[in-house]
Scaffold this motif. Structure first.
Motif, mmCIF file in Angstrom:
data_model
loop_
_atom_site.group_PDB
_atom_site.id
_atom_site.type_symbol
_atom_site.label_atom_id
_atom_site.label_comp_id
_atom_site.label_asym_id
_atom_site.label_seq_id
_atom_site.Cartn_x
_atom_site.Cartn_y
_atom_site.Cartn_z
ATOM 1 N N GLY A 45 -86.224 -9.413 -6.614
ATOM 2 C CA GLY A 45 -86.119 -10.457 -5.593
ATOM 3 C C GLY A 45 -84.985 -10.311 -4.616
ATOM 4 O O GLY A 45 -85.032 -10.883 -3.533
ATOM 5 N N ALA A 48 -83.776 -13.320 -2.844
ATOM 6 C CA ALA A 48 -84.749 -14.343 -3.240
ATOM 7 C C ALA A 48 -84.850 -14.481 -4.760
ATOM 8 O O ALA A 48 -85.875 -14.909 -5.285
ATOM 9 C CB ALA A 48 -86.121 -14.022 -2.658
ATOM 10 N N ARG A 49 -83.773 -14.125 -5.451
ATOM 11 C CA ARG A 49 -83.782 -14.318 -6.911
ATOM 12 C C ARG A 49 -83.817 -15.808 -7.269
ATOM 13 O O ARG A 49 -83.653 -16.670 -6.423
ATOM 14 C CB ARG A 49 -82.543 -13.664 -7.530
ATOM 15 C CG ARG A 49 -82.544 -12.146 -7.469
ATOM 16 C CD ARG A 49 -81.265 -11.579 -8.056
ATOM 17 N NE ARG A 49 -80.104 -11.958 -7.262
ATOM 18 C CZ ARG A 49 -78.865 -12.078 -7.740
ATOM 19 N NH1 ARG A 49 -78.636 -11.882 -9.040
ATOM 20 N NH2 ARG A 49 -77.859 -12.405 -6.960
ATOM 21 N N GLN A 50 -83.995 -16.071 -8.522
ATOM 22 C CA GLN A 50 -84.044 -17.448 -9.023
ATOM 23 C C GLN A 50 -83.235 -17.513 -10.314
ATOM 24 O O GLN A 50 -83.180 -16.542 -11.069
ATOM 25 C CB GLN A 50 -85.491 -17.860 -9.297
ATOM 26 C CG GLN A 50 -85.692 -19.326 -9.651
ATOM 27 C CD GLN A 50 -87.163 -19.661 -9.889
ATOM 28 O OE1 GLN A 50 -87.704 -19.395 -10.962
ATOM 29 N NE2 GLN A 50 -87.825 -20.234 -8.882
ATOM 30 N N ASP A 60 -84.013 -21.557 -6.507
ATOM 31 C CA ASP A 60 -84.227 -20.380 -5.669
ATOM 32 C C ASP A 60 -82.903 -20.080 -4.986
ATOM 33 O O ASP A 60 -82.296 -20.965 -4.383
ATOM 34 C CB ASP A 60 -85.300 -20.652 -4.612
ATOM 35 C CG ASP A 60 -86.712 -20.627 -5.183
ATOM 36 O OD1 ASP A 60 -86.971 -19.806 -6.082
ATOM 37 O OD2 ASP A 60 -87.545 -21.432 -4.729
ATOM 38 N N SER A 64 -86.240 -20.390 1.502
ATOM 39 C CA SER A 64 -86.877 -21.642 1.082
ATOM 40 C C SER A 64 -87.923 -22.124 2.080
ATOM 41 O O SER A 64 -88.635 -23.081 1.794
ATOM 42 C CB SER A 64 -85.815 -22.739 0.885
ATOM 43 O OG SER A 64 -85.076 -22.943 2.076
ATOM 44 N N TYR A 225 -94.999 -24.651 0.615
ATOM 45 C CA TYR A 225 -94.112 -24.506 -0.531
ATOM 46 C C TYR A 225 -94.920 -23.986 -1.716
ATOM 47 O O TYR A 225 -95.956 -24.571 -2.064
ATOM 48 C CB TYR A 225 -93.457 -25.839 -0.904
ATOM 49 C CG TYR A 225 -92.660 -25.774 -2.193
ATOM 50 C CD1 TYR A 225 -91.375 -25.237 -2.213
ATOM 51 C CD2 TYR A 225 -93.198 -26.233 -3.402
ATOM 52 C CE1 TYR A 225 -90.648 -25.162 -3.398
ATOM 53 C CE2 TYR A 225 -92.478 -26.165 -4.583
ATOM 54 C CZ TYR A 225 -91.206 -25.622 -4.578
ATOM 55 O OH TYR A 225 -90.497 -25.549 -5.752
ATOM 56 N N GLY A 229 -91.441 -22.650 -6.981
ATOM 57 C CA GLY A 229 -90.358 -22.106 -6.176
ATOM 58 C C GLY A 229 -90.743 -20.849 -5.431
ATOM 59 O O GLY A 229 -91.759 -20.212 -5.708
ATOM 60 N N PHE A 230 -89.915 -20.495 -4.450
ATOM 61 C CA PHE A 230 -90.171 -19.323 -3.618
ATOM 62 C C PHE A 230 -90.238 -18.055 -4.469
ATOM 63 O O PHE A 230 -90.864 -17.057 -4.086
ATOM 64 C CB PHE A 230 -89.061 -19.187 -2.574
ATOM 65 C CG PHE A 230 -89.536 -18.656 -1.249
ATOM 66 C CD1 PHE A 230 -89.832 -19.514 -0.209
ATOM 67 C CD2 PHE A 230 -89.693 -17.299 -1.042
ATOM 68 C CE1 PHE A 230 -90.276 -19.030 1.021
ATOM 69 C CE2 PHE A 230 -90.130 -16.807 0.177
ATOM 70 C CZ PHE A 230 -90.419 -17.674 1.206
ATOM 71 N N TYR A 231 -89.598 -18.088 -5.619
ATOM 72 C CA TYR A 231 -89.585 -16.928 -6.508
ATOM 73 C C TYR A 231 -90.976 -16.545 -6.981
ATOM 74 O O TYR A 231 -91.209 -15.403 -7.381
ATOM 75 C CB TYR A 231 -88.683 -17.233 -7.706
ATOM 76 C CG TYR A 231 -88.333 -16.021 -8.538
ATOM 77 C CD1 TYR A 231 -87.643 -14.946 -7.977
ATOM 78 C CD2 TYR A 231 -88.651 -15.968 -9.890
ATOM 79 C CE1 TYR A 231 -87.306 -13.851 -8.746
ATOM 80 C CE2 TYR A 231 -88.315 -14.868 -10.661
ATOM 81 C CZ TYR A 231 -87.634 -13.808 -10.079
ATOM 82 O OH TYR A 231 -87.295 -12.712 -10.838
ATOM 83 N N GLN A 232 -91.906 -17.474 -6.897
ATOM 84 C CA GLN A 232 -93.281 -17.146 -7.283
ATOM 85 C C GLN A 232 -93.848 -16.051 -6.389
ATOM 86 O O GLN A 232 -94.663 -15.231 -6.838
ATOM 87 C CB GLN A 232 -94.165 -18.399 -7.204
ATOM 88 C CG GLN A 232 -93.756 -19.496 -8.176
ATOM 89 C CD GLN A 232 -93.684 -19.013 -9.612
ATOM 90 O OE1 GLN A 232 -94.614 -18.371 -10.113
ATOM 91 N NE2 GLN A 232 -92.581 -19.309 -10.272
ATOM 92 N N TYR A 317 -75.667 -24.781 -4.872
ATOM 93 C CA TYR A 317 -76.787 -25.150 -5.740
ATOM 94 C C TYR A 317 -76.311 -26.317 -6.587
ATOM 95 O O TYR A 317 -75.381 -26.179 -7.394
ATOM 96 C CB TYR A 317 -77.183 -23.973 -6.632
ATOM 97 C CG TYR A 317 -77.385 -22.670 -5.889
ATOM 98 C CD1 TYR A 317 -78.567 -22.398 -5.206
ATOM 99 C CD2 TYR A 317 -76.376 -21.701 -5.868
ATOM 100 C CE1 TYR A 317 -78.742 -21.201 -4.524
ATOM 101 C CE2 TYR A 317 -76.543 -20.504 -5.185
ATOM 102 C CZ TYR A 317 -77.722 -20.256 -4.520
ATOM 103 O OH TYR A 317 -77.894 -19.069 -3.844
#
Length: 498
Positions: A45, A48-50, A60, A64, A225, A229-232, A317
């Motif tokens: 990622g 873009a990691r989570q 995320d 976003s 969305y 989360g964006f990590y998907q 965060y």
């Protein structure tokens, strides 16, 4: 030692597993090559990691805004998939809220309702909004389908009749601010139109009007969305790459490229050398070039110092106990002057006294990213790259941002309700991503840094070393990074290795 028994295909190393690396790996593997992805972190990622906390928050770390969904869908379609095969995508309504000094404006999901909103704020602006978006649609369909898909070795790549005939309509020379002011007079409407190009990393005065395509890709196509989360999206792209045969190696840090006679012969990773026919570096461009002898680099340190970089940022965060009823999924705090903040980034190189910032609260849409009685907050404040960012200074700005969130929502005592807190800033971008001066978004998309004028995707002296990602073509952002990986994978497939 990683070896390959099939001499008819190339052994390709992809350095980094951000969006451009994931894309390059998938396309290169689909073309029949043996692809190995090396990632210094324990997960894919890049930016873009989570990460997940023990008390139930899921954050995320970077992107976003799920904009230009058709570009991302095109990626999956190239492999006979759909985004819906991997995650549920929902449309946000409102798309976002923008907070001004005396009022706030919510941008609705439907384009017809956005038009009505513009008309309500400024009589006649609804018709001009339609005209603006009609032109923006042309730029989007031409720009994102034809203009940004070129490897950009030469301007001759743009000499097709279609692109040449579209040159005037693409507004490549006029600046974005002047372009927007030709349509709208109300300061709020101008801010609503100028805001998307902030992602391109420069003042609207220095961005080509071509990038009104961002308004179409966001407002008209809608803000989405991915649930979870964006990590998907990261996980989905990794799965696609693996289905094509790519292999991922985590906790593998690339230390050096070994070269001989104008070729990378092997890569030193975690102290061991591995042989490859070609290398695709989706790692930071400047950092990648420090791994080869200075005489073989495309660009000198002096070159990088003359580039205009997109901002870095301060991110917080936060896990907040209790709900915040009047906060939307996306909120932009624009009570102060945009140009004052931009000057702090590009002219004065200092922390802004009256900052603008952005808040994402995905728990408004997704119950799985926070405990039942909690909110997940992502706060982002753009900063000049290379700026000093000690923890005490970060904390001062957290207090300022929380005060403005409290004023906007009517909630009090947010600081005392924080049950998880993590900051992330310039020095973290440097340590985690080797980002030049801690930039967060790559190079600004100014006219002098567009297309052929961006750093080249191929090393001029090492024929089997290629670059992809936000510091090369087409530029910063998730969809452009996905396109960048596709462009470079195609170029590597053309490479003759003998």
């Amino acid at each position: 030692m990683i070896t390959n028994t099939n001499s008819l295909r190339k052994r390709i190393a992809v350095i980094g597993s951000g969006f451009s690396g994931l894309s390059a790996a998938a396309y290169a593997a689909k073309s029949g090559h043996e692809v190995h992805v090396f990632e210094k972190h324990h997960q894919p990622g890049g930016r873009a990691r989570q990460f997940k906390t023990e008390n139930g928050y899921v954050f995320d770390m970077g992107p976003s805004w799920y904009w230009m969904p058709d570009i991302i869908e095109d990626f999956f379609s190239d492999f006979d998939y759909k985004a819906s095969d991997f995650f549920q995508l929902v449309s946000l309504d409102p798309q976002f809220e923008m907070v001004f000094s005396k009022e706030k404006v919510s941008v609705p999901e439907k384009n017809s309702e956005i038009r009505d909103l513009f008309e309500k704020i400024e009589p006649g602006a609804g018709r001009r909004y339609d005209q603006f978006m009609q032109s923006a649609q042309f730029k989007y369909e031409t720009g994102m389908k034809d203009f940004v898909t070129k490897p950009c070795y030469s301007w001759l790549e743009f000499a097709s009749l279609k692109i040449a005939g579209s040159a005037l309509k693409l507004d490549l020379v006029s600046n974005f601010r002047k372009y927007v002011s030709g349509y709208f007079s109300d300061p709020k409407l101008r801010s609503l139109m100028e805001f998307p190009v902030i992602f391109l990393g420069a003042s609207p005065q220095h961005i080509p009007a071509l990038y009104s395509l961002m308004n179409y890709g966001g407002y008209v196509l809608g803000t989405k969305y991915p649930m979870g989360g964006f990590y998907q999206l990261v996980l989905a792209m990794k799965k696609v790459a693996e289905k094509q045969g790519a292999t991922f190696h985590f906790n593998h840090n690339v230390q050096q490229f070994n070269t001989e006679k104008g070729k990378v012969t092997s890569i030193r990773i975690n102290g061991e050398d591995h042989e490859f026919d070609a290398v695709i570096a989706s790692s930071d461009y400047h950092h990648t070039e420090t791994l080869i002898p200075e005489s073989l680099r495309n660009y000198t340190d002096a070159y990088w110092k003359t580039r205009t970089f997109a901002p870095s940022c301060l991110i917080y965060y936060l896990g907040v106990k209790g709900k915040i009823p009047h906060l939307k999924h996306h909120t932009l705090f624009f009570e102060n002057e945009l140009d004052d903040h931009i000057d702090c980034i590009y002219k004065d190189k200092k922390w802004p006294s009256k900052p603008l910032f952005y808040v994402c609260c995905p728990s408004k849409t997704d119950p799985d990213v926070a405990p039942q009685d909690g909110e997940n907050l992502f706060l982002l404040l753009p900063l000049a790259p290379g700026i000093h960012d000690e923890e005490s200074l970060r904390e001062q700005y957290l207090i300022k941002m929380l005060a403005r969130i409290e004023k906007h929502t009517g909630e009090n005592g947010l600081l005392s309700r924080i049950e998880y807190k993590r900051s992330y800033c310039v020095s973290d971008f440097i340590s985690d991503y080797n980002a030049y001066e801690g930039n967060a978004y790559g190079l600004s998309n100014t006219l002098s840094q567009t297309a052929v004028l961006k750093p080249k995707i191929r090393n001029k002296k090492i024929k089997n070393l290629f670059y992809t990602g936000q510091l090369t073509v087409p530029g910063p952002g998730v969809p452009p990074s996905v396109i960048s990986g596709k462009i470079v994978a195609a170029e590597v497939s053309k490479l003759k290795i003998n």
